[in-house]
Design a protein around this motif. Structure first.
Motif: not given
Length: 449
Positions: A85-88, A93-97, A410-414
């Motif tokens: 869901d985060i990546q969708a 573009t969010a940092a995968p790790h 950095r967060g997980v929002s691209g």
């Protein structure tokens, strides 16, 4: 006095502490509580007299899969589903790790705060926030960020944590590629220093720094900043001075429902249940269910940077279940109109245009409306970190004892406003704080063995 890098080690007469945590918001408090569980002493350095920060200004909603609360409600969810869901939402573009690390850490972190430190979390039910495929939004019973902070601070007091207020960290001391201490400014201008074995930057973003907003987020340079003034970009300044990597500096959380002139948030839950936004011409101009963050840019692009949230009395009763809406209504932000003609007069548009707009909705007279603009809440870019929340150098190698999480990292929002999934801010803060605590506990145990 700007944040500075000091070479060497603080003077020998400076007190020593194993871990210095810069910032006592949700990130710093979570890290400190879990460090205490591991038997590691730390000091939280808070710029304000009493901690509040971005957490207290938030809705206090935390997305987490696999919690005991979620399981008790029979909700099927997983870290993998949450990561998808985060990546969708971020279009991949969010940092995968970090996506994988945070999605895996947030559930156990909430359970640990509940089981070990007495925090009570409830699951928000009845609707899904944009981009979430399961009911996973958690909140303390009061359903506000201020209450979340209060409960974290009570837990900190019960755990005997040391929080120094009015301690604005200005200096980061480094020697031979390691963090060695910090210096913090007192209200009288004096600088006090600490020697330490590790530093966690849990401080802030840069939304309260107009120069950095103009440089890095030009589309929001004229937007209302609805975050905490302490978001001055200190972490960015330290990162640049250290030649550390920075990432996702174009990512941020906006909000397209900031009531004007009242200066209060109006819950986006209304939009998810059928409310619409119209501009001063009475026209809808975007898909409200895409998300409240990117809606900020869409609203600011309308004439005068203004829109109107339009809903009916059925949705009014639903909205009254959210404290932020209750506060907005108490402030006088909610206006009423008996019919389309009255609503058009309130908005200042032509009644036939508005009637045509509303004909495509489920809304029925009498109507309610709130005048809103787009606002910048907090930034999602900052120091680049690995999956253990260690700050990365330009060559990708980590600082061994300099960590960052929450608004400092950095967060997980691209790298854009549309990448923000509801709750990403507190996800990064609490999961990042938990991961940083685990990293520090492992590292310090090795160094003392």
């Amino acid at each position: 006095m700007n944040p500075v890098i000091c070479a060497g080690t603080p003077p020998a007469d400076a007190p020593h502490i194993p871990v210095a945590v810069v910032g006592a918001g949700a990130c710093g408090l979570t890290a400190a509580l879990l460090l205490a569980d591991a038997g590691i002493e730390c000091v939280l350095l808070e710029r304000d007299a009493s901690p509040s920060g971005s957490t207290a200004l938030s809705s206090g909603f935390i997305p987490a899969p696999g919690t005991r609360v979620q399981a008790a409600r029979g909700i099927e969810d997983s870290a993998q589903q949450f990561a998808r869901d985060i990546q969708a939402k971020a279009h991949g573009t969010a940092a995968p790790h970090l996506v994988d690390a945070y999605a895996a850490a947030i559930g156990p972190a909430l359970d640990a705060l509940a089981q070990r430190h007495g925090l009570v979390f409830e699951l928000l039910e009845g609707f899904l926030y944009p981009g979430h495929s399961a009911l996973r939004m958690h909140a303390v019973p009061e359903k506000t960020g201020a209450a979340l902070m209060d409960r974290l601070l009570r837990a900190a007091a019960d755990a005997g944590l040391t929080i120094l207020g009015d301690a604005l960290v200005r200096e980061l001391w480094v020697d031979a590629g390691r963090a060695t201490g910090v210096g913090y400014q007192r209200p009288d201008g004096s600088i006090e220093r600490l020697r330490c074995d590790a530093v966690l930057l849990a401080c802030n973003g840069f939304g309260g720094n107009p120069a950095l907003v103009r440089e890095l987020l030009p589309e929001m340079q004229d937007a209302t900043f609805a975050g905490h003034g302490g978001n001055d970009g200190s972490a960015i300044a330290w990162g640049r001075a250290l030649a550390a990597r920075l990432a996702d500096l174009g990512g941020y959380q906006g909000h397209g429902s900031w009531a004007v002139p009242h200066g209060v948030l109006v819950s986006w839950a209304l939009m998810m249940e059928g409310a619409v936004q119209v501009n001063v011409r009475g026209e809808r101009f975007h898909d409200e269910k895409q998300g409240y963050s990117e809606a900020a840019v869409d609203v600011l692009a309308q004439p005068g940077g203004i829109a109107w949230n339009v809903f009916d009395t059925a949705l009014l009763e639903f909205a009254r279940g959210f404290p932020d809406f209750v506060a907005a209504e108490a402030a006088g932000a909610v206006r009423h109109a008996a019919d389309v003609a009255a609503l058009a007069a309130l908005i200042g548009c032509e009644a036939p245009v508005l009637a045509h707009t509303l004909a495509g909705t489920r809304l029925a007279a009498p109507y309610c409306a709130v005048k809103v603009t787009g606002a910048l809440f907090h930034t999602q870019g900052g120091l680049d970190i690995d999956a253990q929340c260690r700050v990365l150098r330009q060559d990708g190698t980590p600082w061994p004892n300099l960590l960052a999480a929450g608004g400092a990292a950095r967060g997980v929002s691209g790298n854009a406003v549309w990448g923000y999934l509801s709750g990403n801010g507190l996800l990064s803060a609490i999961a990042g704080g938990a991961i940083a605590a685990a990293t520090l506990a492992t590292q310090l145990a090795k160094e003392t063995s």
